[in-house]
Write a protein that holds these residues in place. Sequence first.
Motif, PDB file in Angstrom:
ATOM      1  N   TYR A 163       0.668  -1.426   0.005  1.00  0.00           N
ATOM      2  CA  TYR A 163       0.024  -0.151   0.255  1.00  0.00           C
ATOM      3  C   TYR A 163       1.086   1.358   0.654  1.00  0.00           C
ATOM      4  CZ  TYR A 163       1.398  -0.320   4.826  1.00  0.00           C
ATOM      5  OH  TYR A 163       2.220  -0.829   5.732  1.00  0.00           O
ATOM      6  N   SER A 164       0.378   2.100  -0.204  1.00  0.00           N
ATOM      7  CA  SER A 164       1.603   3.439   0.011  1.00  0.00           C
ATOM      8  C   SER A 164       1.450   3.859   1.088  1.00  0.00           C
ATOM      9  CB  SER A 164       0.596   4.546  -1.225  1.00  0.00           C
ATOM     10  OG  SER A 164       0.649   4.350  -2.813  1.00  0.00           O
ATOM     11  N   ASP A 165       2.430   4.185   1.109  1.00  0.00           N
ATOM     12  CA  ASP A 165       2.471   5.032   2.630  1.00  0.00           C
ATOM     13  C   ASP A 165       1.951   6.191   3.060  1.00  0.00           C
ATOM     14  OD1 ASP A 165       3.872   2.780   3.691  1.00  0.00           O
ATOM     15  OD2 ASP A 165       6.153   3.801   2.954  1.00  0.00           O
ATOM     16  N   ASP A 166       1.609   6.321   3.936  1.00  0.00           N
ATOM     17  CA  ASP A 166       0.368   7.642   4.282  1.00  0.00           C
ATOM     18  C   ASP A 166       0.964   9.342   3.920  1.00  0.00           C
ATOM     19  OD1 ASP A 166      -1.311   6.663   5.414  1.00  0.00           O
ATOM     20  OD2 ASP A 166      -1.002   6.944   7.062  1.00  0.00           O
ATOM     21  N   ASP A 167       2.767   9.408   3.778  1.00  0.00           N
ATOM     22  CA  ASP A 167       2.966  10.617   3.514  1.00  0.00           C
ATOM     23  C   ASP A 167       4.057  10.479   2.429  1.00  0.00           C
ATOM     24  OD1 ASP A 167       4.805   9.181   5.226  1.00  0.00           O
ATOM     25  OD2 ASP A 167       5.606  10.080   7.084  1.00  0.00           O
ATOM     26  N   ALA A 168       3.897   9.275   1.542  1.00  0.00           N
ATOM     27  CA  ALA A 168       4.118   9.357  -0.068  1.00  0.00           C
ATOM     28  C   ALA A 168       4.118   9.783  -0.935  1.00  0.00           C
ATOM     29  CB  ALA A 168       3.796   8.460  -0.711  1.00  0.00           C
ATOM     30  N   HIS A 169       5.383  10.820  -1.356  1.00  0.00           N
ATOM     31  CA  HIS A 169       4.802  12.001  -2.221  1.00  0.00           C
ATOM     32  C   HIS A 169       4.433  11.085  -3.497  1.00  0.00           C
ATOM     33  CE1 HIS A 169       6.449  15.071  -5.081  1.00  0.00           C
ATOM     34  NE2 HIS A 169       6.372  14.504  -5.791  1.00  0.00           N
ATOM     35  N   TRP A 170       3.599  12.135  -4.249  1.00  0.00           N
ATOM     36  CA  TRP A 170       2.718  12.075  -5.231  1.00  0.00           C
ATOM     37  C   TRP A 170       3.048  13.737  -6.428  1.00  0.00           C
ATOM     38  CZ3 TRP A 170       0.567   7.451  -5.813  1.00  0.00           C
ATOM     39  CH2 TRP A 170      -0.107   6.883  -4.710  1.00  0.00           C
ATOM     40  N   ASP A 171       3.278  13.047  -7.813  1.00  0.00           N
ATOM     41  CA  ASP A 171       3.487  14.174  -8.081  1.00  0.00           C
ATOM     42  C   ASP A 171       2.420  14.851  -8.945  1.00  0.00           C
ATOM     43  OD1 ASP A 171       6.645  13.976  -8.211  1.00  0.00           O
ATOM     44  OD2 ASP A 171       6.115  11.210  -8.987  1.00  0.00           O
ATOM     45  N   LYS A 172       1.425  14.361  -8.852  1.00  0.00           N
ATOM     46  CA  LYS A 172       0.097  14.594  -9.045  1.00  0.00           C
ATOM     47  C   LYS A 172      -1.276  14.033  -8.390  1.00  0.00           C
ATOM     48  CE  LYS A 172      -1.546  15.781 -14.066  1.00  0.00           C
ATOM     49  NZ  LYS A 172      -1.260  15.478 -15.180  1.00  0.00           N
ATOM     50  N   VAL A 173      -1.958  15.112  -8.349  1.00  0.00           N
ATOM     51  CA  VAL A 173      -2.830  14.256  -7.397  1.00  0.00           C
ATOM     52  C   VAL A 173      -4.269  15.183  -8.472  1.00  0.00           C
ATOM     53  CG1 VAL A 173      -4.216  14.139  -5.261  1.00  0.00           C
ATOM     54  CG2 VAL A 173      -2.465  14.070  -5.387  1.00  0.00           C
ATOM     55  N   VAL A 174      -6.057  14.214  -8.274  1.00  0.00           N
ATOM     56  CA  VAL A 174      -6.651  14.807  -8.722  1.00  0.00           C
ATOM     57  C   VAL A 174      -7.445  14.100  -7.701  1.00  0.00           C
ATOM     58  CG1 VAL A 174      -8.262  13.508 -10.691  1.00  0.00           C
ATOM     59  CG2 VAL A 174      -5.758  14.507 -11.347  1.00  0.00           C
ATOM     60  N   THR A 175      -8.902  14.895  -7.801  1.00  0.00           N
ATOM     61  CA  THR A 175      -9.519  13.769  -6.622  1.00  0.00           C
ATOM     62  C   THR A 175     -10.844  13.968  -7.208  1.00  0.00           C
ATOM     63  OG1 THR A 175      -8.460  14.671  -4.781  1.00  0.00           O
ATOM     64  CG2 THR A 175     -10.611  14.355  -4.121  1.00  0.00           C
ATOM     65  N   ILE A 176     -11.602  13.067  -7.502  1.00  0.00           N
ATOM     66  CA  ILE A 176     -12.784  13.710  -7.710  1.00  0.00           C
ATOM     67  C   ILE A 176     -14.002  12.792  -7.006  1.00  0.00           C
ATOM     68  CG2 ILE A 176     -14.618  12.352  -9.849  1.00  0.00           C
ATOM     69  CD1 ILE A 176     -12.308  12.760 -11.586  1.00  0.00           C
ATOM     70  N   ARG A 177     -15.856  14.106  -6.629  1.00  0.00           N
ATOM     71  CA  ARG A 177     -16.091  12.584  -5.847  1.00  0.00           C
ATOM     72  C   ARG A 177     -17.154  11.976  -6.425  1.00  0.00           C
ATOM     73  NH1 ARG A 177     -19.677  15.941  -2.071  1.00  0.00           N
ATOM     74  NH2 ARG A 177     -21.397  15.992  -3.392  1.00  0.00           N
ATOM     75  N   GLY A 178     -16.379  10.695  -5.512  1.00  0.00           N
ATOM     76  CA  GLY A 178     -17.979   9.620  -6.631  1.00  0.00           C
ATOM     77  C   GLY A 178     -19.559   9.895  -7.042  1.00  0.00           C
ATOM     78  N   GLU A 179     -19.808  11.334  -5.919  1.00  0.00           N
ATOM     79  CA  GLU A 179     -21.374  11.755  -5.678  1.00  0.00           C
ATOM     80  C   GLU A 179     -21.809  12.100  -6.827  1.00  0.00           C
ATOM     81  OE1 GLU A 179     -19.538  11.495  -2.597  1.00  0.00           O
ATOM     82  OE2 GLU A 179     -20.443  10.459  -1.164  1.00  0.00           O
ATOM     83  N   ASP A 180     -20.204  13.033  -7.696  1.00  0.00           N
ATOM     84  CA  ASP A 180     -20.726  14.325  -8.878  1.00  0.00           C
ATOM     85  C   ASP A 180     -20.236  13.313  -9.899  1.00  0.00           C
ATOM     86  OD1 ASP A 180     -20.823  16.016  -6.648  1.00  0.00           O
ATOM     87  OD2 ASP A 180     -18.877  16.780  -7.308  1.00  0.00           O
ATOM     88  N   ILE A 181     -20.231  12.142 -10.104  1.00  0.00           N
ATOM     89  CA  ILE A 181     -19.777  11.772 -10.985  1.00  0.00           C
ATOM     90  C   ILE A 181     -21.839  11.038 -11.711  1.00  0.00           C
ATOM     91  CG2 ILE A 181     -19.322   9.525 -12.213  1.00  0.00           C
ATOM     92  CD1 ILE A 181     -17.261   9.511 -10.025  1.00  0.00           C
ATOM     93  N   ALA A 182     -21.581  11.199 -12.858  1.00  0.00           N
ATOM     94  CA  ALA A 182     -23.253  10.755 -13.734  1.00  0.00           C
ATOM     95  C   ALA A 182     -22.640   9.648 -14.513  1.00  0.00           C
ATOM     96  CB  ALA A 182     -23.288  11.857 -14.443  1.00  0.00           C
ATOM     97  N   PRO A 183     -24.359   8.751 -14.960  1.00  0.00           N
ATOM     98  CA  PRO A 183     -23.691   8.052 -16.119  1.00  0.00           C
ATOM     99  C   PRO A 183     -23.398   8.588 -17.166  1.00  0.00           C
ATOM    100  CG  PRO A 183     -25.579   7.531 -15.119  1.00  0.00           C
ATOM    101  CD  PRO A 183     -25.658   8.603 -14.271  1.00  0.00           C
ATOM    102  N   VAL A 184     -22.237   8.586 -17.616  1.00  0.00           N
ATOM    103  CA  VAL A 184     -21.795   9.285 -19.088  1.00  0.00           C
ATOM    104  C   VAL A 184     -21.595   7.982 -20.108  1.00  0.00           C
ATOM    105  CG1 VAL A 184     -19.769  10.821 -17.533  1.00  0.00           C
ATOM    106  CG2 VAL A 184     -19.448   8.734 -18.521  1.00  0.00           C
TER     107      VAL A 184
END
Lengths: 468, 201
Positions: free
Chosen positions: A269-290
């Motif tokens: 698993y990724s350690d809590d304080d691991a370094h990310w070069d890029k992060v994208v966050t999307i709310r599950g509730e905001d996703i519609a059938p596409v």
Amino acid sequence: MTAPKTLYDKIWDAHLVDEAEDGTCLLYIDRHLVHEVTSPQAFEGLRMAGRTVRAPEKTIAVPDHNVPTTADRLDGIKNEESRIQVEALDRNASDFGINYYPVSDIRQGIVHIVGPEQGWTLPGMTVVCGDSHTATHGAFGALAHGIGTSEVEHVLATQTLIQQKSKNMKVEITGQLRPGVTAKDITLSVIGATGTAGGTGHVIEYCGEAIRSLSMEGRMTVCNMAIEGGARAGLIAPDEKTYQYVKGRPHAPKGAQWEAALAWWKTLYSDDDAHWDKVVTIRGEDIAPVVTWGTSPEDVLPIDGVVPAPEDFAGGKVEAAKRALDYMGLTPGTKLSDIAIDTVFIGSCTNGRIEDLRAAAQILKGKKIKEGMRAMVVPGSGLVRAQAEEEGLAQIFIDAGFEWRLAGCSMCLAMNPDQLSPGERCAATSNRNFEGRQGRGGRTHLMSPAMAAAAAVTGHLTDVREMM
Amino acid sequence: MEKFEKLTGVAAPLPMVNVDTDMIIPKQFLKTIKRSGLGVNLFDEMRYDDDGKEKPDFVLNRPAYRNAEILVAGENFGCGSSREHAPWAIKDFGIRCVIAPSFADIFFNNCFKNGILPITLPQSQVDMLMKDAEKGANAKMTVDLEAQTIATSDGEVIAFDVDPFRKHCLLEGLDDIALTLEKGAAIDRFEKTAETRRPWV
């Protein structure tokens, strides 16, 4: 104390054979999957150089791209070039002593469905295949990616790959999905948000509550299309669901080896304080059938949207949108749910697993497809097909008016006889809507299995939520 | 592998984004079991009409670009399928260098295995080279891998980056497999250790 690491870092480190001063690395490959289209030149290269396959026991081959999906295929493949390619794989598998599931074997199917099904794919492994959708296996927390034929030959000969490390990208889907929203909608929405080059140079780790809530089938759908977002690979950290899926499969470890494997997998698993070069966050509730409207997987919109205009875009995408609208025969402002279709394809390494067939069958139960509609279901493997028959899903598809086919890649890339004719418009559960992908002049709209089933019934792109 | 050192040739402009490998070489040509002969079908669906006749407007059908050796294209070139038939077709046509603002990962790798040099440059520099390429057959560019420069027809010189290992392999025409086999002892050692650490693999 060691520096915090991502899951990708951990798998990478565990497979590093050699690192040169300039950063060029040699990475060990645990599983090499092979199919008939991207391997003949590689085997020929081995023969010409007098080389052997270094680890035939870690090499697994299955024909899938070219094989017809009609029952008469066991009498021989009619297309001569296709037949020659499949026969070449038969011969190469036998000559080099690699694991093989021929067309006649019930375990035959799409290579990315067969690998996990047979327990070849395990957490923490490195998995490669001469196919870009190898990313699928990332659902198990395996570092899996597509390679070219020269690299296929390299892996056959050395069981390693020359690699440069990618960057780490985190895609988090928080919360829960709303009813009618599936793994396919997640993965298409991510590409819609980041673009088809958004992941270039990166390995994506998908995480968050909505990802954790997905079944292994759903996770495979998400990782499968990491490549459509430009990423080298997609990963999901293994958990109880992963172990339960793997346990007892023909090539999964057993007894004491299972316990040893499990102990290691639990460190992946990724350690809590691991370094990310890029992060994208999307709310599950905001996703519609596409659905997709254009000719790139990034051309994604919620089903209740309208066809966009070129002016809605910037840069090189303006011309691309003009070209896509012209190719797709669409007018800006048209409601997506008003787009009529004539063909439905349910299958592929993206959505050809049992859960996908269940989701489609649930919509189709007791209904008929629109008159004149051509609709086919192509299960991802012979075993998926058998299970669907046992569960009564096959009968639901047949009663609704679908063709019930044998396993293969089929109309996802149309190398076999399953193709679109010019101008035909298809609701497809596959992964690419490129020009000509499903046949010259054919028009593809990508969507989830439930959405494709709904479209088969109504004859136009449809919001599946209205049929639930 | 064929070496790549220095190339002076006509550059064809293809100002499209997201050129995918299905576009570069459609699936019906993947049924071959050889690497050669794909050049005639490069960009098949853009290059020929339904009857197989050349579309006169397509860049590689225009007289100035029929012998192009360099291609200048838009971002995310080579996305989609991993098919190495795409670089095989490009090379078989006679193109040895592709210049774009960005490339898809697998295609980019595949180029280097086939003596093709993919060059990534900022959009503004690609735009400038695109304009130069649009001048036609008299406007030849020179790509010098050793010096890592592109010289336009006007004598303007642009520098580019390339990974040192890949540069070395291209300049010398080195075979990756032979290079890796020289590290056979390291692979043996790795396998021995892995057998005890991860015996289930």
